[in-house]
Design a protein around this motif. Sequence first.
Motif, PDB file in Angstrom:
ATOM      1  N   TYR A   1       0.822  -1.210   0.000  1.00 17.82           N
ATOM      2  CA  TYR A   1       0.000   0.000   0.000  1.00 17.82           C
ATOM      3  C   TYR A   1       0.860   1.265   0.000  1.00 17.82           C
ATOM      4  O   TYR A   1       1.865   1.356   0.706  1.00 17.82           O
ATOM      5  CB  TYR A   1      -0.929   0.023   1.220  1.00 17.82           C
ATOM      6  CG  TYR A   1      -1.896   1.181   1.184  1.00 17.82           C
ATOM      7  CD1 TYR A   1      -3.134   1.053   0.565  1.00 17.82           C
ATOM      8  CD2 TYR A   1      -1.556   2.411   1.729  1.00 17.82           C
ATOM      9  CE1 TYR A   1      -4.014   2.121   0.496  1.00 17.82           C
ATOM     10  CE2 TYR A   1      -2.421   3.485   1.666  1.00 17.82           C
ATOM     11  CZ  TYR A   1      -3.650   3.340   1.050  1.00 17.82           C
ATOM     12  OH  TYR A   1      -4.505   4.409   0.980  1.00 17.82           O
TER      13      TYR A   1
ATOM     14  N   THR B   1       0.999  -4.718   4.593  1.00 19.73           N
ATOM     15  CA  THR B   1       1.057  -5.222   3.213  1.00 19.73           C
ATOM     16  C   THR B   1       2.482  -5.371   2.696  1.00 19.73           C
ATOM     17  O   THR B   1       2.681  -5.848   1.577  1.00 19.73           O
ATOM     18  CB  THR B   1       0.262  -4.312   2.251  1.00 19.73           C
ATOM     19  OG1 THR B   1       0.769  -2.971   2.325  1.00 19.73           O
ATOM     20  CG2 THR B   1      -1.216  -4.330   2.585  1.00 19.73           C
TER      21      THR B   1
ATOM     22  N   GLU C   1       0.064   0.189   5.153  1.00 22.02           N
ATOM     23  CA  GLU C   1       1.417   0.352   4.611  1.00 22.02           C
ATOM     24  C   GLU C   1       2.384  -0.634   5.256  1.00 22.02           C
ATOM     25  O   GLU C   1       3.278  -1.169   4.593  1.00 22.02           O
ATOM     26  CB  GLU C   1       1.908   1.782   4.839  1.00 22.02           C
ATOM     27  CG  GLU C   1       1.367   2.791   3.854  1.00 22.02           C
ATOM     28  CD  GLU C   1       2.067   4.125   3.976  1.00 22.02           C
ATOM     29  OE1 GLU C   1       2.874   4.458   3.084  1.00 22.02           O
ATOM     30  OE2 GLU C   1       1.816   4.830   4.967  1.00 22.02           O
TER      31      GLU C   1
ATOM     32  N   TYR D   1      -2.521   3.870  -4.118  1.00 19.66           N
ATOM     33  CA  TYR D   1      -3.688   3.006  -3.955  1.00 19.66           C
ATOM     34  C   TYR D   1      -4.727   3.629  -3.026  1.00 19.66           C
ATOM     35  O   TYR D   1      -5.595   2.932  -2.508  1.00 19.66           O
ATOM     36  CB  TYR D   1      -3.258   1.653  -3.390  1.00 19.66           C
ATOM     37  CG  TYR D   1      -2.374   0.856  -4.315  1.00 19.66           C
ATOM     38  CD1 TYR D   1      -2.765   0.600  -5.620  1.00 19.66           C
ATOM     39  CD2 TYR D   1      -1.143   0.364  -3.890  1.00 19.66           C
ATOM     40  CE1 TYR D   1      -1.960  -0.132  -6.478  1.00 19.66           C
ATOM     41  CE2 TYR D   1      -0.333  -0.373  -4.737  1.00 19.66           C
ATOM     42  CZ  TYR D   1      -0.747  -0.613  -6.033  1.00 19.66           C
ATOM     43  OH  TYR D   1       0.050  -1.335  -6.878  1.00 19.66           O
TER      44      TYR D   1
END
Length: 234
Positions: free
Chosen positions: A8, A175, A172, A12
Amino acid sequence: MTNTLHRYSEHYAFEPITNPKPVQDDYIVFAMSSRGINDDHLVEKYRAFLRLALKHKPVNMGDATKGGMIQPRQDMNPTAHWRRDQRLDPEQVIAGIDGHTTVAAVFDNYQAMRDFVDELRVADLGISINISAPMDEAQRCCREAGISRHSVEYSIGFRGRLEKFLDVITLELSTMCGHGMVSAHFAKKMLEWVKEDRRTPEEAAHYMARFCICGVFNIRRAEGIIKQACHLES
């Protein structure tokens, strides 16, 4: 690799951002082979790949069957959290390769990744090389290294019931392990511990990296995200 396509970032964002912040600290290079086709002397080839990577100071590197430069251990009890060795151990990764797997190196700057790819071109190890990075940067790297890109795979972003997602800072962090081994709740806990001054950003990033089985968790990027989220100096 599909497991690194969904890291992320502002690109996105659920609500589109006009000028998303470019990702300039997250570049991954994988090596892999096909059984019965180019897997002769595979252990030696993978070890050569990782030793070449070490020359360019990766922030993490890993073997998909055993983990990265900082791994879980089974010979410790809960009190070890206050005294365990947090140093990265690349030699553990290299020595642990014993057969079919994929190996990877993670860099926090374009130049290191590009120089590594250039060395791989010269070394010609005979195995497939995959770059996971912003598409234009991957293309630029191939062009500068004098190689032709074979194919491209990319993410179309996050879809579905987006209201079920946790906050973007947690995304963040969690992922960065594409196999889902760094849970969102664990990432939130680490953020809370740093805010409470129970752990440093470096310690929290190392804790999360231990659970990424393929070793592509970007420890340096995680430290920066945590510092920014906790309003600490970068």
